[in-house]
Write an enzyme that holds these catalytic residues in place. Structure first.
Site, PDB file in Angstrom:
ATOM      1  N   HIS A 161       0.850  -1.191   0.000  1.00 42.87           N
ATOM      2  CA  HIS A 161       0.000   0.000   0.000  1.00 42.87           C
ATOM      3  C   HIS A 161       0.886   1.243   0.000  1.00 42.87           C
ATOM      4  CE1 HIS A 161      -3.799  -2.084   0.535  1.00 42.87           C
ATOM      5  NE2 HIS A 161      -3.257  -2.808   1.499  1.00 42.87           N
ATOM      6  N   CYS A 203      -0.528   1.856  -5.222  1.00 43.03           N
ATOM      7  CA  CYS A 203      -1.247   3.070  -5.603  1.00 43.03           C
ATOM      8  C   CYS A 203      -0.257   4.229  -5.776  1.00 43.03           C
ATOM      9  CB  CYS A 203      -2.279   3.428  -4.538  1.00 43.03           C
ATOM     10  SG  CYS A 203      -3.563   2.164  -4.323  1.00 43.03           S
TER      11      CYS A 203
END
Length: 398
Positions: A161, A203
């Site tokens: 992440h 991301c």
């Protein structure tokens, strides 16, 4: 008539000679492409930075790349695998000792011979940076080191992440794009790589290579700044998504690569277009000195298999000449064996000098009262209190 036959024969020989010259040129061209890279060894650092069962896909991402580089020839001794969680042995896993990357449990990327070098809470920003820069304690085993040099091509794959300019480790700390760029510069200054390929699936992944400034470095990311990197392949039985989209299509691409493949890096740039990834994959090649079109996929995902071509015949069945045995040495060995049988067997201390033994004092265990001791003590106190003061004084306590 004779002159006509001579011309025909001459023409046929000329055609064969021309074909031989063309074949030689093709062989030289292929050999030139084969030896276009100056590296002599390959290394891979594969990192999953996420814990917890719902991040199952990040472990599958890393193991998928691990499976591919091993299949293409990079041995475990040249792979540093870092997994922040052990999904294969998680109690929620319906099939223990397996990690699947395709729905319906079609492809087990865990396999039977996975060697995890850093696991669980060992996967930290500090350990990752130390692995890259080589600044590890002397006691660190060889399997946890990247013993590369200035002729090494290194593949670094990260998944987890992240956000704009950072990647989370274990939901407790982060590594920034500046720290990562400085680590790569240290590697270049210390001559720890020849060429480096950086791939990140997270991301806003493109933000992680914006600050790179070291030469001979190529970077790929699954998403641009402001975009999310989406998951893929939900599985009802396991209850989570099995992979991220970018790594899923990267794995499909690598499945068609073999050690002698001529596929180049420009083909890798086309993996997972926006129509498949939903996000927009990015790449950066301005720091890389070679043309990506001349860089083979196996320059980073495979191992070096350089050979020397020779036209000479090598006889591999030569008779082996027995070594001349020295009679004195045999007599000395027999004498030592006889003395060993007659005397007492050496103890461990006699065999190994005390100075070479690492003494470690056993850690003293903290004293804990035996089971029921505290309960019995309180029972005794209450009995003494009631016998001394009675029930009427109980209100002064409570």
């Amino acid at each position: 008539m004779a002159s006509c036959c001579t011309l025909i024969v001459f023409a046929i020989l000329s055609l064969f000679s021309l074909q031989a010259i063309v074949d030689c040129d093709n062989i030289e061209a292929k050999a030139g492409q084969f030896f276009s890279s100056s590296h002599t060894n390959n290394w891979a650092v594969l990192v999953c930075t996420s814990r917890f069962w719902f991040n199952y896909r990040h472990v599958a991402n890393t193991l998928s790349v691990y499976r591919s580089v091993k299949r293409l020839g990079i041995p475990d001794s040249h792979i540093v695998l870092m997994l922040a969680d052990d999904m294969a042995c998680n109690h929620r896993n319906p099939k223990p000792a397996t990690v699947f990357s395709h729905k319906n449990m079609e492809l087990n990327v865990y396999g039977d011979d996975v060697e995890v070098d850093y696991r669980g809470y060992e996967v930290t920003v500090e350990n990752f940076l130390r692995v890259l820069t080589g600044r590890l304690p002397p006691s660190t085993p060889r399997s946890k080191r990247v013993l590369s040099d200035d002729h090494s091509n290194i593949l670094i794959y990260l998944t987890g992440h992240g956000g704009n300019g950072f990647l989370k480790f274990q939901d407790s700390e982060e590594i920034s794009n500046v720290e990562l760029a400085d680590a790569f510069e240290q590697m270049w200054q210390k001559r720890r790589y020849n060429e480096l390929l950086f791939i990140i699936d997270t991301c806003q992944g493109a933000s992680m290579y914006e600050r790179f400034y070291s030469p001979n470095l190529m970077a790929l990311a699954s998403s641009q700044v402001g975009e999310d990197s989406l998951s893929h392949q939900p599985d009802v039985a396991i209850g989570v998504h099995l992979m991220d989209r970018y790594t899923f299509y990267l794995l499909e691409f690598l499945e068609d690569i073999h050690p002698a493949s001529t596929t180049n890096m420009k083909d890798l740039f086309k993996v997972c277009p926006k129509s498949q990834c939903v996000s927009t994959p990015g790449h950066r090649t301005d720091l890389f000195l070679r043309d990506p079109g001349s860089v083979l996929i196996t320059d980073f995902f495979g191992s070096v298999r350089k050979v020397e071509i020779t036209t000479e015949t090598v006889n591999l069945t030569l008779p082996m000449e027995p070594l001349e045995e020295d009679g004195k040495e045999e007599e000395e060995e027999e004498r030592l064996l006889q003395e060993g049988e007659q005397g007492e067997s050496l103890s461990y201390v006699d065999q190994l000098p005390v100075s070479e033994i690492i003494h470690q004092k056993p850690k003293q265990r903290d004293w804990h009262p035996p089971d029921g001791f505290i309960l019995g003590l309180w029972t005794l106190i209450i009995m003494v209190f009631f016998k001394t003061y009675g029930v009427k004084h109980l209100k002064h306590i409570f």
